[in-house]
Structures are given as C-alpha cells and as structure tokens.
Design an enzyme around this catalytic site. Structure first.
Site, mmCIF file in Angstrom:
data_model
loop_
_atom_site.group_PDB
_atom_site.id
_atom_site.type_symbol
_atom_site.label_atom_id
_atom_site.label_comp_id
_atom_site.label_asym_id
_atom_site.label_seq_id
_atom_site.Cartn_x
_atom_site.Cartn_y
_atom_site.Cartn_z
ATOM 1 C CE LYS A 59 -3.941 1.976 2.531
ATOM 2 N NZ LYS A 59 -4.796 1.857 3.723
ATOM 3 C CB SER A 134 -8.093 3.683 2.706
ATOM 4 O OG SER A 134 -7.238 3.103 3.653
ATOM 5 C CB SER A 158 -8.203 0.918 5.670
ATOM 6 O OG SER A 158 -8.882 2.142 5.662
#
Lengths: 447, 431
Positions: A59, A134, A158
């Site tokens: 990420k 996210s 997330s």
C-alpha cells in the site's frame, strides 16, 4: 505455467522449494498480468520491474526506500523515501520484495478508493463497482492475482472492508503487534499494518514475518506471532453481537452472514448472543480521534519540504484536517477529544465483557456489498457509515479477520471474526476451519 | 504610588546527552556541518516515529529532584501544534498537562521561589538567514530540552539574576548540560508585570519577554519593561497580555505579538509514545544525586569554618570544590588553602592540588625531594591501588592525581609534588 499467479503464498513457497518454477518466472508472470490488467483496475500506482523476490504489493502509505511513495496524494507526488518501513525490512529478510505500490484513498482516508488523487481503483468482480477502501489497490491486486499477497493498513477497517468487498482474506492485527515505523501516520492510535492474502494460512505466515517488538516504534512491544497448525477447537464459543444485525444491514448480506454462522455451528461451535452496548457511539468517537490526530499528523506537509503546497490536498483530507483542528481547539478539546477518549474506553470494556462469554465475535464486515463508483462520494456521512462494523476493533485495539463467505448479486461478502487482544491465533483458527469447509475463496473474478 | 514587579521565569536548558531526544542521532550539533546529524525521525519524514531517550528523562528527573520537585506518577508526552519552518513535524513533542516534575522550589536571596514544573521536550531546527535566502539546519532538531517554569515569585531583577546563575551552576554540578549561554544551551524567558505595592494577587496581564538570547540583554529588557509598565500605568493606560522582544540598538523592548494573535497550540496526548512511569528510577536517582551546590556551600562553611564569601567562590564549580578538598586532604591548612586558592586565582587545569599544598607549607617544612625516598613512596602508592594502574592504561588520566594524593598523605604533605608526578608517570607508563 498458466495458473502460477493464482497460487497462495504458502503454495508459492512450496512450489519454489520443489523447483516447479523460478522466482524469475514468478515475477515475469505477475508483471505480465499487471501490464495486462492494471490499466483496467488501477490497482498499482508504481510497478517495480526489477523485483526478484516473492512479489508483494505494498500500500502506498508504507515507506519504501528508493521507490516512490505518495500516499495517493498530489502533495507527495514526487516523494522517494530514503528509508524502508520496518515491515519492508522484515519481509526482505524472508525473501519477499516489493513488486509495486498500490493505490488507496488519499492518506488512507476513505472507504471506497475514490479519494485517491490518481483515480479510483476498480473492483475486479465488477469494474463499475468500488473495491472498498482505503486499501483499495492492495485488495484488488490480491483478488485479481496481480501479486502473491499484499500489505494494507487498517485504521477503521481499511484492510477488512476492501478484503470483504473484493472477496479475499484480510487481517488487522492487534495494535502494537506490528511495527508502524515507516507507515505514513493517519491516526497513530489506530493505524495497524496487516496482510491482504489469498488464504487464512497465508495470513498466519505473513503475520509471523511482520510481527514482533521493534525498537523504532514505542508502541510495538508485542511478541512475535508464532504460526502453528491452525487446528479447529471443538466447542469454541462464538459470540454474535445483536448490535451488528440491526438497521442499516442489507437483508441479503445479513442472510449470507447468518448462513456462515450456521456453518460454524455445524462445525461444533457454540453460538451465543452477546452485546456491545456502546457500539452506537463508536462512529462519533472514532471520527473525533481520527480527525484530531490527522490534523496534527498531516501538519508536516507544510509546503516547505516535499515540493508541494497544502492546496494539493484532496477534499476529504482537507475536511478531516479542519474537523480535527476544530475538535482540538481550546474550549472544545474537553467536549470532543476527551469525551471521545472516554467512549473509547467504554468500547474496550464492552469487548472485554463480551469476551468473558465467548472466544471470538463474528458479524458482517460491511453493511452492503460493493456499491457503484460515484454513488456515495458526495455524501461523506453515508460513506462513514459503511465502516460501522469495523471501527470498533480499532478503538479497542483488538485483532479482526475478514474472510470470504458468499456472494450477493455476484459481489463478494466478507465475514468478520474479532478476537481478544493478542489472540490472533483463535480468529485464524476459526477462519481456517470455515475456509476448509467452504469454496468461496476458489471463486475468482473473470477478467 | 510605588509599584513592585511580579516576575515569573521560564528557562530552557539543552541536555548534553549523547543522542537526541527521540532518535539516535548525535545531539552534539554545535558548529557541525548543517544537516549532517539527521535521520528520518528528527527530520519528521512521513512514517518516522519517536522513541524517548531514557538518559534524557533521567537528566530531567535529576533537575526536578534537585529543585525539590515531585516526580509525577504518570508522565505523558503531548503534541504542541504550531507551524514554523524550523519545526519539521508541524508539532513539538512536549509535556503540558502531565509534566515529569512538579511542585518544587529553590531558595533565592533567602526567599523560596516556587517551581511550577520541569518538563521534557525537544528542540527545533535552526534558521540561518543569508541575504534573501533562509536555510534550515536540522542538526538541532530533536535535541533534548528541559523547560523549568517558576511561579511569578520574583520581585526584582537581582533575584532573576541570582536564579539564572544558580540554575546554571546546578546544571553543571549535575553534569546534565554545559549550560553555555553563548551557545544557546540555556535560554531565558521572563513574564513581567507590575502591581501597586501592598496589593495582593496577580495583575490581570503579563508581558512575555521572548527570544532574548543573552543573559545581559534579558536583565536589561526586564529593567526596561518594569519602568515602561509603571509609566504606562501612571499615565492611566491599561496594559494587556503581549509578547515583546528586545532591541539592543535602541535599548528598548518592542511588541512582537498581542493577545489576539496568541497561538492555540491544540495540545493532545502524543499517541506515538506510551505512558511513562519512572517512579522506580526516581528513587534510584535520588540515592545517586551528587551533593548540590547549595548543600556544598553550607557544608564548606560549617565543616571548614569558611566565610560565606569564601565558600561561595570555592563551590562555584564542582571541580574547584573538589580541588580545594583535595588540598585539605593532602595536609594543607583549611584557611590557608582557601585563601591561597582564592587570592591567587589558581587555575585548576594547570596546577595540581599537591603543588598548592607544597607552596602553602613552604620550604621551611623540609620538602622531600630525594629520588629514592620518593620512588619508595610512589611504589607503595601504586601497590595499594592496583586498579588505578589499570584505569590509567585505559586512558583515565585522572588517577594520577589520586596517586599523588596518596604519596602526599604518606609524606605528611612533604613530598615534592612535581617530582612525584614525574616518577609516578614513569612507573605507570612502564608497568
């Protein structure tokens, strides 16, 4: 080998040992697939062509030395960190490399991936749908077989929510189990790095790799998680919180979750109703602490370093900075931050009480399946409500797992398994047993 | 009407720990090439996290203990949020609601000045202005600072001067800071207001004197400010809360920030650092505390019968006090040694205590300077201190003085100290 990219991490390691293919072939296959599919999915923001290790997707809020790290924000458009996050170093010693940096909501603020400054990630199951957020790109990359596994970060859901919406496994470890050093801070009190993977066994393996005390993170004093065979324990007590099945939960999703709970009962689990009475205050408390810490954590992007001024922040980021600045202001601090901190304690106690009666708690991850791109983007409150079942684990600091448990309208549904602090083992055992008697994870999106 | 000043002091002192407050960079930044003592943590790079330096916390507690403070049961770091280019994180890690040390006092001119707190924080980077450009040097960023805040108990500039001198002496005694004003190791801020004499209670305003980096200027600024405020009040004007600086050319203070422009620092608990409990180390530190300057001062008067003035001079630094006591141990007369050291302004870097003893005793005492006798005494001294030899070879040269002292005692102060030193050195180097 055609289906090389569909293998789980544990299968990849076995195959490499047996010399069924080489690391070079593995990376080539993935790079080829990324080249083909990423334009459709927008899961990766940067791809590392020179990866020669087991390829993991990271990420973009996790610092990678010499690899651009933007947090999906324009404000860090050209930022190349001079250092690796602790988890990256730990993975490196296990023979894992970074094949690319994945798209996400800007500074991990969002539940749909749409807040990325570099365009939304698409859900591999339906390109018109959001993948959740996210950690949108990490979940989509795992679901679409664009990496062996991925790292995400979970501040209010997330990791779990996009894993649920993309039909893959996601684990949010106990706060303090995995070092945050090098994770671009959103809400320092809640941020947790964890894996998004193709199987529960993979979750255990990656957690073993990335967990353990780190001298660079004062809050990371937890022991290393040690992976043991995930054997089912008979008469395990599973709590079902009545607050997680009320208004707002899509009836079709509810049905899928209830079926999954039945399956666990058939396996020999003892199902008990439990109560988490302060759940209704979780969202309010969460957003006060979340925005307060954001307003401070993002102050370092002051326009002096990193080359970009603060008007490069996106709408959601600006909204939260302003909310948090207000909540911390003198005269409001006691009314907001201090109260929210008290609610946080109550929620922690809710879980402690519930866990006197059960070993794990199960429920939905998300009240709905993936929604249309654009559907909620202009309504922040509705967007915030999509995290209603996941944020409590962050407030309490406890571990939680999301595992695929069915479909609604050909879109994946995830089952959430929450555990006691430091007891990832039990939630992984429950997840593993469920995975063994179901076929959901073998379903792959057609791309 | 007569007025009296009401003054409170805030003193920042930089600690001389090896590493910085929250990372492992060297804290010894003075005069170093800009931005060479930096890392992701003290540069505030995205993702970097602070981990507190235990030694710095101990130093802060030592200061607190010396000032009679209580060590808090619970100590927490907090974030002080404000924007400035020398502050890379956009906040300073400091302590506000839960300082490490609270409720102490120090005696100044026979009065107790109450210490509100001594808390731990970090220094900022430094801006260097060159023409139209401003450069930022982050070497200082994250260097440990302790802030000591008094109650508004000072009633005159003389007391402030005493206080600053006493703190400086304390820091050096404790060995926690070089407390060098010129290098910015120690920085002063004053909160000044005035009230009519015989009126109780605090005035409803105060003027903060800030960013004044010399002790002399600070004293001048306070003096000026007292006069300015009195004449404003006499003219019937109302004084308000504000921050003022010092213009050395004009010899006057000037307005920097009014109350309306005051910062809201939005303090909240630093989530990156867990709560700190230091009760047990506080107990240990309390037992290990060196003799404090004011205790030494009292003891010198009592034990050696020195005048206050003599004792003050001799206890000005720990090193000088030790030097004096060494001469006494080596057989010098208490009064003679004090007078000798004070009157001749002995440089203790260059002279050995034994040499002072000899000079005092004079030739009449019959100095032993014959090589054989001295060698014998030197050998005995070495034999009695086998560890000293080892230490010397490890580079600890201070043991030489200890050995000379032994020889002097053995000879009742009659040995020729410089010859003894030569002989001992020969032995130590050849062993």
């Amino acid at each position: 080998m055609n289906d090389l990219t569909s293998l789980t991490l544990t299968e990849v390691i076995e195959s490499l040992k047996d010399k069924k293919f080489s690391l070079n072939e593995l990376n080539k296959s993935y790079l080829e697939r990324i080249r083909k599919l990423n334009p459709k999915l927008n899961a990766y923001l940067a791809v590392n062509d020179s990866c020669q290790k087991i390829p993991a997707a990271i990420k973009d809020v996790i610092s990678t030395k010499d690899i651009i790290t933007t947090a999906s924000s324009k404000i860090l458009a050209n930022f190349v960190p001079p250092y690796d996050a602790s988890v990256i170093k730990m993975l490196d010693t296990q023979g894992v490399g970074v094949i690319g940096k994945t798209n996400c909501d800007e500074f991990a603020m969002g539940s749909s991936g749409e807040n990325s400054a570099y365009g939304p990630t698409k859900n591999p199951w339906n390109l018109n749908k959001v993948p959740g957020g996210s950690s949108s790109g990490s979940a989509a990359a795992v679901a679409a077989d664009l990496c062996v596994f991925a790292l995400g970060s979970d501040t209010g859901g997330s990791i779990r929510q996009p894993a649920s919406l993309c039909g893959v496994v996601g684990l949010k470890p106990t706060y303090g189990r995995v070092s945050r050093y090098g994770l671009i801070a959103v809400t320092s009190s809640f941020d947790t790095i964890g894996p998004i993977i193709k199987s529960v066994d993979d979750a255990a393996l990656v957690l073993e790799w990335i967990s353990g005390e780190d001298k660079m993170d004062g809050n990371c004093y937890g022991k290393k998680f040690v992976r043991t065979p995930l054997r089912w324990t008979h008469n395990i007590r599973i709590g079902v919180p009545r607050e997680y099945f009320g208004e707002g939960l899509d009836p079709k999703v509810k049905k899928v979750i209830q079926d999954a709970i039945k399956k666990l009962e058939e396996l020999g689990a003892e199902i008990k109703e439990v109560s988490l009475p302060h759940s209704e205050y979780a969202l309010a408390a969460y957003y006060i602490i979340n925005t307060s810490e954001i307003s401070s954590n993002l102050a370092r992007f002051d326009g002096i370093r990193y080359g970009k001024s603060r008007d490069n922040f996106g709408e959601e980021v600006k909204r939260r900075i302003m909310l948090g600045t207000y909540a911390l202001s003198s005269g409001y601090y006691d009314e907001y931050y201090v109260k929210a901190a008290k609610v946080r304690t109550l929620i922690k106690q809710d879980f402690e009480k519930a866990f006197e009666k059960c070993d794990v708690i199960v429920g939905p991850v998300s009240p709905t399946v993936a929604w249309n791109i654009g559907e909620k983007i202009n309504d922040p409150l509705t967007m915030y409500l999509s995290d209603i079942y996941t944020i409590s684990a962050n407030l309490a600091g406890i571990p939680a797992l999301s595992i695929p448990c069915g479909f609604v309208d050909r879109l994946p549904v995830g089952l959430q398994v929450l555990g006691k602090a430091w007891d990832e083992e039990t939630i992984l055992k429950v997840g593993f047993a469920y995975e063994q008697v179901t076929d959901w994870r073998k379903d792959k999106p057609k791309l | 009407m007569n007025y009296e000043p009401v003054i409170g002091m805030e003193v920042h002192v930089e600690l001389n720990t090896k590493s910085k407050m929250f990372c492992r960079c060297s804290a010894d930044y003075f005069g170093k090439e800009p931005n060479t003592h930096v890392c992701p943590v003290c540069l505030g790079l995205p993702g970097a996290l602070p981990v507190p330096n235990k030694k710095a916390l101990e130093y802060c507690m030592m200061i607190g203990l010396a000032l009679g403070c209580k060590i808090s049961e619970k100590s927490l770091f907090e974030r002080k949020n404000y924007f400035y280019p020398d502050l890379p994180k956009g906040y300073q890690i400091s302590q506000y609601r839960w300082p490490l040390c609270v409720d102490g006092w120090i005696e100044i001119a026979g009065r107790k000045i109450r210490i509100n707190r001594a808390h731990q924080e970090e220094d900022t980077g430094k801006l260097n202005h060159r023409g139209n450009e401003t450069m930022i040097d982050f070497n200082r960023s994250g260097v440990p600072l302790v802030e000591i805040v008094t109650e508004p108990d000072f009633r005159g500039v003389e007391e402030v001067r005493d206080y600053a001198k006493k703190l400086q002496q304390l820091f050096r005694y404790l060995g926690v800071s070089n407390a060098d004003m010129e290098k910015g190791d120690m920085r002063l801020e004053a909160n000044v207001s005035v009230r009519p004499e015989l009126v109780e209670g605090l005035p409803n305003y105060r003027v903060e004197l800030k960013n004044i980096n010399s002790f002399r200027f600070m004293v001048a600024a306070i003096e000026y400010e007292i006069k300015r405020q009195i004449s404003e009040l006499e003219a019937g004007k109302k004084l308000t809360q504000e921050t003022r600086g010092w213009n050395e050319q004009k010899k006057e203070t000037y307005l920097q920030r009014s109350k309306e422009e005051a910062h809201d620092y939005r303090y909240f608990p630093e989530p990156d650092i867990p709560e700190i409990s230091l009760q047990s180390s506080a107990i240990r530190l309390q037992q290990q505390m060196p003799e404090l300057p004011w205790d030494k001062l009292a003891r010198f008067q009592k034990q050696y019968g020195l005048t206050k003035q003599q004792a003050e001079i001799l206890t000005e630094s720990r090193e000088l006090a030790d030097f004096y006591e060494e001469t006494v141990r080596d057989g010098a007369d208490i009064k003679q040694a004090a007078n000798y050291i004070i009157n001749r302004k002995i440089n203790i870097e260059e002279v050995l205590p034994a040499q002072v003893v000899i000079s005092i005793k004079g030739t009449s005492m019959g100095i032993i300077s014959d090589e054989e006798s001295l060698k014998k005494l030197a050998k005995e001294a070495i034999a009695e201190n086998p560890k000293a030899v080892e230490d010397f070879q490890k580079g600890k040269e201070s043991v030489l003085q200890a050995l000379i002292g032994t020889v002097m005692r053995k000879s009742s102060g009659k040995a020729d100290a410089s010859k003894v030193a030569e002989i001992l050195l020969k032995y130590l180097r050849n062993v």
